[in-house]
Design a protein around this motif. Sequence first.
Motif, short mmCIF file in Angstrom:
data_model
loop_
_atom_site.label_atom_id
_atom_site.label_comp_id
_atom_site.label_asym_id
_atom_site.label_seq_id
_atom_site.Cartn_x
_atom_site.Cartn_y
_atom_site.Cartn_z
N PRO A 86 0.82 -1.22 0.00
CA PRO A 86 0.00 0.00 0.00
C PRO A 86 0.85 1.26 0.00
CG PRO A 86 0.03 -0.97 2.18
CD PRO A 86 0.74 -1.94 1.27
N GLU A 87 0.36 2.25 -0.72
CA GLU A 87 0.91 3.60 -0.66
C GLU A 87 -0.13 4.44 0.04
OE1 GLU A 87 2.24 5.10 -4.41
OE2 GLU A 87 3.20 3.21 -4.94
N TRP A 88 0.28 5.12 1.11
CA TRP A 88 -0.65 5.88 1.93
C TRP A 88 -0.57 7.37 1.61
CZ3 TRP A 88 -4.28 3.85 5.09
CH2 TRP A 88 -4.17 2.50 5.39
N THR A 89 -1.74 7.99 1.47
CA THR A 89 -1.87 9.43 1.39
C THR A 89 -2.89 9.79 2.46
OG1 THR A 89 -1.47 9.37 -0.99
CG2 THR A 89 -2.43 11.39 -0.09
N GLY A 90 -2.41 10.27 3.58
CA GLY A 90 -3.29 10.50 4.72
C GLY A 90 -3.89 9.18 5.17
N ASP A 91 -5.21 9.11 5.20
CA ASP A 91 -5.91 7.89 5.63
C ASP A 91 -6.46 7.09 4.45
OD1 ASP A 91 -5.61 7.87 8.44
OD2 ASP A 91 -7.07 9.50 8.62
N ARG A 92 -5.87 7.25 3.26
CA ARG A 92 -6.30 6.50 2.09
C ARG A 92 -5.11 5.70 1.57
NH1 ARG A 92 -10.38 5.65 -1.01
NH2 ARG A 92 -11.67 7.20 0.02
N ALA A 93 -5.36 4.38 1.39
CA ALA A 93 -4.33 3.48 0.86
C ALA A 93 -4.65 3.18 -0.60
CB ALA A 93 -4.29 2.17 1.66
N THR A 94 -3.61 3.13 -1.42
CA THR A 94 -3.77 2.75 -2.82
C THR A 94 -2.87 1.56 -3.09
OG1 THR A 94 -4.22 5.04 -3.47
CG2 THR A 94 -3.55 3.53 -5.22
N MET A 95 -3.44 0.53 -3.75
CA MET A 95 -2.71 -0.69 -4.08
C MET A 95 -3.18 -1.19 -5.43
SD MET A 95 -3.46 -2.37 -0.40
CE MET A 95 -4.99 -1.49 -0.41
N ALA A 96 -2.32 -1.93 -6.11
CA ALA A 96 -2.73 -2.60 -7.35
C ALA A 96 -3.17 -4.01 -7.01
CB ALA A 96 -1.58 -2.63 -8.35
N ASP A 97 -4.38 -4.37 -7.44
CA ASP A 97 -4.93 -5.71 -7.26
C ASP A 97 -4.25 -6.63 -8.27
OD1 ASP A 97 -6.46 -8.05 -7.25
OD2 ASP A 97 -8.33 -6.97 -6.97
N LEU A 98 -3.64 -7.71 -7.77
CA LEU A 98 -2.88 -8.62 -8.64
C LEU A 98 -3.68 -9.87 -9.00
CD1 LEU A 98 0.62 -8.24 -6.97
CD2 LEU A 98 -0.33 -7.02 -8.95
N ASP A 99 -4.97 -9.84 -8.87
CA ASP A 99 -5.92 -10.88 -9.28
C ASP A 99 -5.99 -12.08 -8.35
OD1 ASP A 99 -6.98 -9.62 -11.57
OD2 ASP A 99 -5.22 -10.19 -12.71
N LEU A 100 -4.90 -12.51 -7.74
CA LEU A 100 -4.98 -13.65 -6.83
C LEU A 100 -5.75 -13.28 -5.58
CD1 LEU A 100 -1.35 -15.11 -6.87
CD2 LEU A 100 -3.41 -16.19 -7.77
N LYS A 115 -5.88 -18.47 -12.83
CA LYS A 115 -5.78 -18.37 -14.29
C LYS A 115 -5.71 -16.90 -14.72
CE LYS A 115 -7.92 -22.76 -15.36
NZ LYS A 115 -9.08 -23.45 -15.90
N GLU A 116 -6.50 -16.04 -14.08
CA GLU A 116 -6.47 -14.61 -14.40
C GLU A 116 -5.10 -14.01 -14.08
OE1 GLU A 116 -8.87 -16.22 -12.92
OE2 GLU A 116 -10.82 -15.53 -13.66
N PHE A 117 -4.52 -14.43 -12.95
CA PHE A 117 -3.20 -13.95 -12.56
C PHE A 117 -2.15 -14.36 -13.60
CE2 PHE A 117 0.79 -14.86 -10.18
CZ PHE A 117 1.14 -13.56 -9.87
N GLU A 118 -2.16 -15.62 -14.00
CA GLU A 118 -1.21 -16.11 -15.00
C GLU A 118 -1.39 -15.39 -16.33
OE1 GLU A 118 1.37 -17.98 -14.32
OE2 GLU A 118 0.72 -18.24 -12.25
N ALA A 119 -2.64 -15.17 -16.73
CA ALA A 119 -2.91 -14.46 -17.99
C ALA A 119 -2.41 -13.03 -17.93
CB ALA A 119 -4.40 -14.49 -18.31
N SER A 120 -2.59 -12.39 -16.79
CA SER A 120 -2.13 -11.02 -16.61
C SER A 120 -0.61 -10.92 -16.73
CB SER A 120 -2.59 -10.49 -15.25
OG SER A 120 -2.21 -9.18 -15.06
N LEU A 121 0.09 -11.91 -16.19
CA LEU A 121 1.56 -11.96 -16.32
C LEU A 121 1.95 -12.21 -17.77
CD1 LEU A 121 2.49 -14.08 -13.18
CD2 LEU A 121 3.00 -11.65 -13.53
#
Length: 168
Positions: A86-100, A115-121
């Motif tokens: 997570p990257e925090w800006t005040g009380d809000r976290a931002t993250m990239a969902d990696l499908d798993l 399968k979605e994770f493998e396809a994304s890679l």
Amino acid sequence: MNYASFVRLAGVDLVKWPDRPHRRVDGLRLGEDAYGVWIGVPSDSLSATKDSAKSIPYVCVIPRGQWWMGRHFTDGGWKLDVTTRPEWTGDRATMADLDLDVRRLHGEVWIEDEKEFEASLREGWTPVDFAGPARRTADELYDALRADREPFRSVGAQWLGMLPGVRR
């Protein structure tokens, strides 16, 4: 109901790598413990995704510096999203969902969307450098849910019980 008078507002923005909007969660910053920052999402809050909006109470835990975030629901279930840190800006976290995703419901534990994770890679949507940490994280979370380790045994339920309108 306006809870802002006694609890700080907080939230989570999940994106698809690197910055395509995926899910936005707005809630109440309930507190922080050794497991992470806990955000409550009351039943009168909306958790918006690209396709829908739901109105269900739950708590999110965002561990600092880890490759996941978790959601604990009133039915006792857990959904753990494997994400970037997570990257925090005040009380809000931002993250990239990696499908798993790692799930537990009624004692059953499983990993979703492999399968979605493998396809994304394979398609280059997710950096190959993320494969190792994401896979290790999913395996560790799977083991932790099966072994009923904290915060998945009772800590999540304690935080959920702090959420206005949720019975313990």
